[in-house]
Enzyme design. Structure first.
Site, short mmCIF file in Angstrom:
data_model
loop_
_atom_site.label_atom_id
_atom_site.label_comp_id
_atom_site.label_asym_id
_atom_site.label_seq_id
_atom_site.Cartn_x
_atom_site.Cartn_y
_atom_site.Cartn_z
N ASN A 52 1.15 -1.41 0.10
CA ASN A 52 0.33 -0.17 0.11
C ASN A 52 0.86 0.96 -0.12
O ASN A 52 1.19 1.73 0.84
CB ASN A 52 -0.52 -0.52 1.38
CG ASN A 52 -1.33 1.30 0.98
OD1 ASN A 52 -1.71 2.50 0.40
ND2 ASN A 52 -2.64 1.79 2.69
N TRP A 53 0.82 1.87 -0.81
CA TRP A 53 2.06 3.03 -1.18
C TRP A 53 1.44 4.28 -0.13
O TRP A 53 1.97 4.71 0.22
CB TRP A 53 2.19 3.55 -2.63
CG TRP A 53 3.12 2.39 -3.85
CD1 TRP A 53 3.51 0.76 -2.61
CD2 TRP A 53 3.67 2.07 -4.63
NE1 TRP A 53 3.77 0.35 -3.50
CE2 TRP A 53 4.12 0.76 -5.19
CE3 TRP A 53 3.01 3.07 -5.81
CZ2 TRP A 53 4.82 0.60 -6.40
CZ3 TRP A 53 3.86 2.74 -6.61
CH2 TRP A 53 4.40 1.33 -7.68
N LYS A 54 0.01 4.06 -0.52
CA LYS A 54 -0.01 5.38 0.18
C LYS A 54 0.10 6.08 0.08
O LYS A 54 -0.34 6.69 -1.79
CB LYS A 54 -0.12 5.26 1.68
CG LYS A 54 0.22 4.06 2.82
CD LYS A 54 0.46 4.83 4.09
CE LYS A 54 -0.36 3.40 4.46
NZ LYS A 54 -0.15 2.48 6.43
N HIS B 222 -9.90 1.10 5.39
CA HIS B 222 -7.93 1.46 6.17
C HIS B 222 -8.38 2.01 6.87
O HIS B 222 -9.29 2.76 6.70
CB HIS B 222 -6.98 1.82 4.86
CG HIS B 222 -5.62 1.68 4.88
ND1 HIS B 222 -5.17 2.22 6.39
CD2 HIS B 222 -4.32 0.86 4.87
CE1 HIS B 222 -4.13 2.12 6.45
NE2 HIS B 222 -3.58 0.97 5.71
N GLU C 152 -6.68 4.17 8.23
CA GLU C 152 -6.34 6.02 8.20
C GLU C 152 -7.58 5.99 7.06
O GLU C 152 -8.15 7.47 7.30
CB GLU C 152 -5.27 5.85 7.14
CG GLU C 152 -4.19 5.69 7.60
CD GLU C 152 -3.15 5.24 6.90
OE1 GLU C 152 -3.11 5.32 5.67
OE2 GLU C 152 -2.36 4.87 8.16
N GLU D 142 -4.75 -5.31 10.67
CA GLU D 142 -4.35 -3.83 11.23
C GLU D 142 -4.01 -3.75 11.61
O GLU D 142 -4.93 -2.24 12.04
CB GLU D 142 -3.39 -3.63 9.62
CG GLU D 142 -3.39 -3.64 8.15
CD GLU D 142 -3.40 -2.71 6.94
OE1 GLU D 142 -2.20 -2.67 6.56
OE2 GLU D 142 -4.06 -1.48 7.21
N GLY E 111 2.82 2.53 10.89
CA GLY E 111 3.82 3.50 10.99
C GLY E 111 4.34 3.35 11.73
O GLY E 111 5.50 4.84 11.93
N SER F 201 3.50 -2.37 10.22
CA SER F 201 5.57 -2.20 10.45
C SER F 201 5.65 -3.70 10.08
O SER F 201 6.85 -4.18 10.35
CB SER F 201 6.19 -2.10 11.82
OG SER F 201 5.32 -0.59 11.85
N GLY G 96 2.92 -0.96 4.08
CA GLY G 96 2.96 0.49 3.82
C GLY G 96 4.72 0.63 3.64
O GLY G 96 5.45 0.77 2.50
N GLY G 97 4.75 1.56 4.47
CA GLY G 97 6.53 2.42 4.73
C GLY G 97 7.47 1.28 3.85
O GLY G 97 7.73 1.20 2.65
P1 13P Z 1 3.45 0.43 7.54
O1 13P Z 1 3.17 -0.57 6.69
O2 13P Z 1 4.19 1.37 7.12
O3 13P Z 1 3.01 0.25 8.63
O4 13P Z 1 2.06 0.57 7.43
C1 13P Z 1 0.76 -0.22 6.96
C2 13P Z 1 -0.61 -0.26 6.91
O5 13P Z 1 -1.47 0.91 6.85
C3 13P Z 1 -0.26 -1.02 4.90
O6 13P Z 1 -1.70 -0.76 4.87
#
Ligand code: 13P
Length: 248
Positions: free
Chosen positions: A8-10, A96, A98, A166, A172, A210, A231-232
């Site tokens: 997920n590149w956000k 998600h 977020e 999640e 993050g 993470s 994510g990251g």
């Molecule tokens: P991180 O891997 O940056 O913690 O993010 C997880 C995430 O929200 C994937 O959708």
């Protein structure tokens, strides 16, 4: 079960950087002899088309990060599931944390988005997970139950649905639950799903929060963990690839 490693590149990546990352991943995946796992990237909507073209023929899937519940209409700034399918997407993330946190999305709406995804022929990756306060209060399992009941449509099948657990406090932050905690929640999710749908045993359950090259093997070895939502670390070809290699 065939694992799914999803990135997920956000709200990251320009067209230039995103297509370069996609080309890099596509080449590595296409050249890999043992591909006993699926690889998916979910770029921001603005570059889905370009990333899809960069990945053409590689076998890596492309997905959206969100979709609107309606098929089309006067919804300024929104993206319909059918539009994602039109660009070659196979998956879309819905619910998600977020989106839940910053856009006030509730379970019912997320279920409607999942239904819109099904209608467009997309696989919905439905995200659930507790906040830190909810975990501290001992409510992690109850929160997952509530989110499953509210946001997994009764038309969900193992073919059209993936669930991503999640924990919000792990996103993050560099913090992850213990493997024991992940095992407990994933077993619970599996059991809850089986109360809502047929074939719950075949639904892929991803862990997200993470996930890094250093902890991926451990997390992916947990029973009922059928992949990862990253994510990251999905913004780096080397890191995302290292995570994917935990499945090989
Ligand atoms: P991180 O891997 O940056 O913690 O993010 C997880 C995430 O929200 C994937 O959708």
């Amino acid at each position: 079960m065939r694992p799914l490693i999803a990135g997920n590149w956000k709200m990251n990546m320009t067209k230039t950087a995103g297509t370069a990352l996609a080309r890099d991943l596509g080449l590595r995946y296409a050249e890999q002899a043992e591909r006993d796992y699926d690889l998916l990237v979910c770029p921001p909507a603005t570059i889905i088309d370009a990333v899809g073209q960069a990945l053409a023929g590689s076998g890596v899937f492309v997905g959206g990060q969100d979709c609107h519940a309606a098929q089309d209409g006067a919804y300024t700034g929104e993206v319909a599931a059918g539009m994602l399918a039109d660009l070659g997407c196979t998956h879309v993330i819905v619910g998600h944390s977020e989106r839940r946190q910053y856009h006030g999305e509730l379970d019912l709406l997320i279920g409607e988005k999942a239904k819109a995804a099904y209608k467009a022929g997309l696989i919905a990756i439905i995200c659930i997970g507790e906040t830190e306060a909810e975990r501290d209060a001992g409510d992690a399992l109850a929160v997952c139950s509530r989110q499953i009941a509210g946001s997994v449509p009764n038309t969900a099948t193992p073919e059209n649905t993936v669930i991503a657990y999640e924990p919000v406090w792990a996103i993050g932050t560099g913090r992850t639950p213990t493997t024991g905690d992940v095992a407990e929640v994933h077993a619970h999710i599996r059991a809850e799903l089986s109360r809502h749908m047929a074939g719950a045993d075949a639904v892929r359950l991803l862990y997200g929060g993470s996930v890094k090259p250093g902890n991926a093997s451990q997390l992916l070895a947990v029973p009922n963990v059928d992949g990862a939502l990253v994510g990251g670390a999905s913004l780096s070809a080397d890191d995302f690839w290292a995570i994917a290699q935990s499945c090989v």
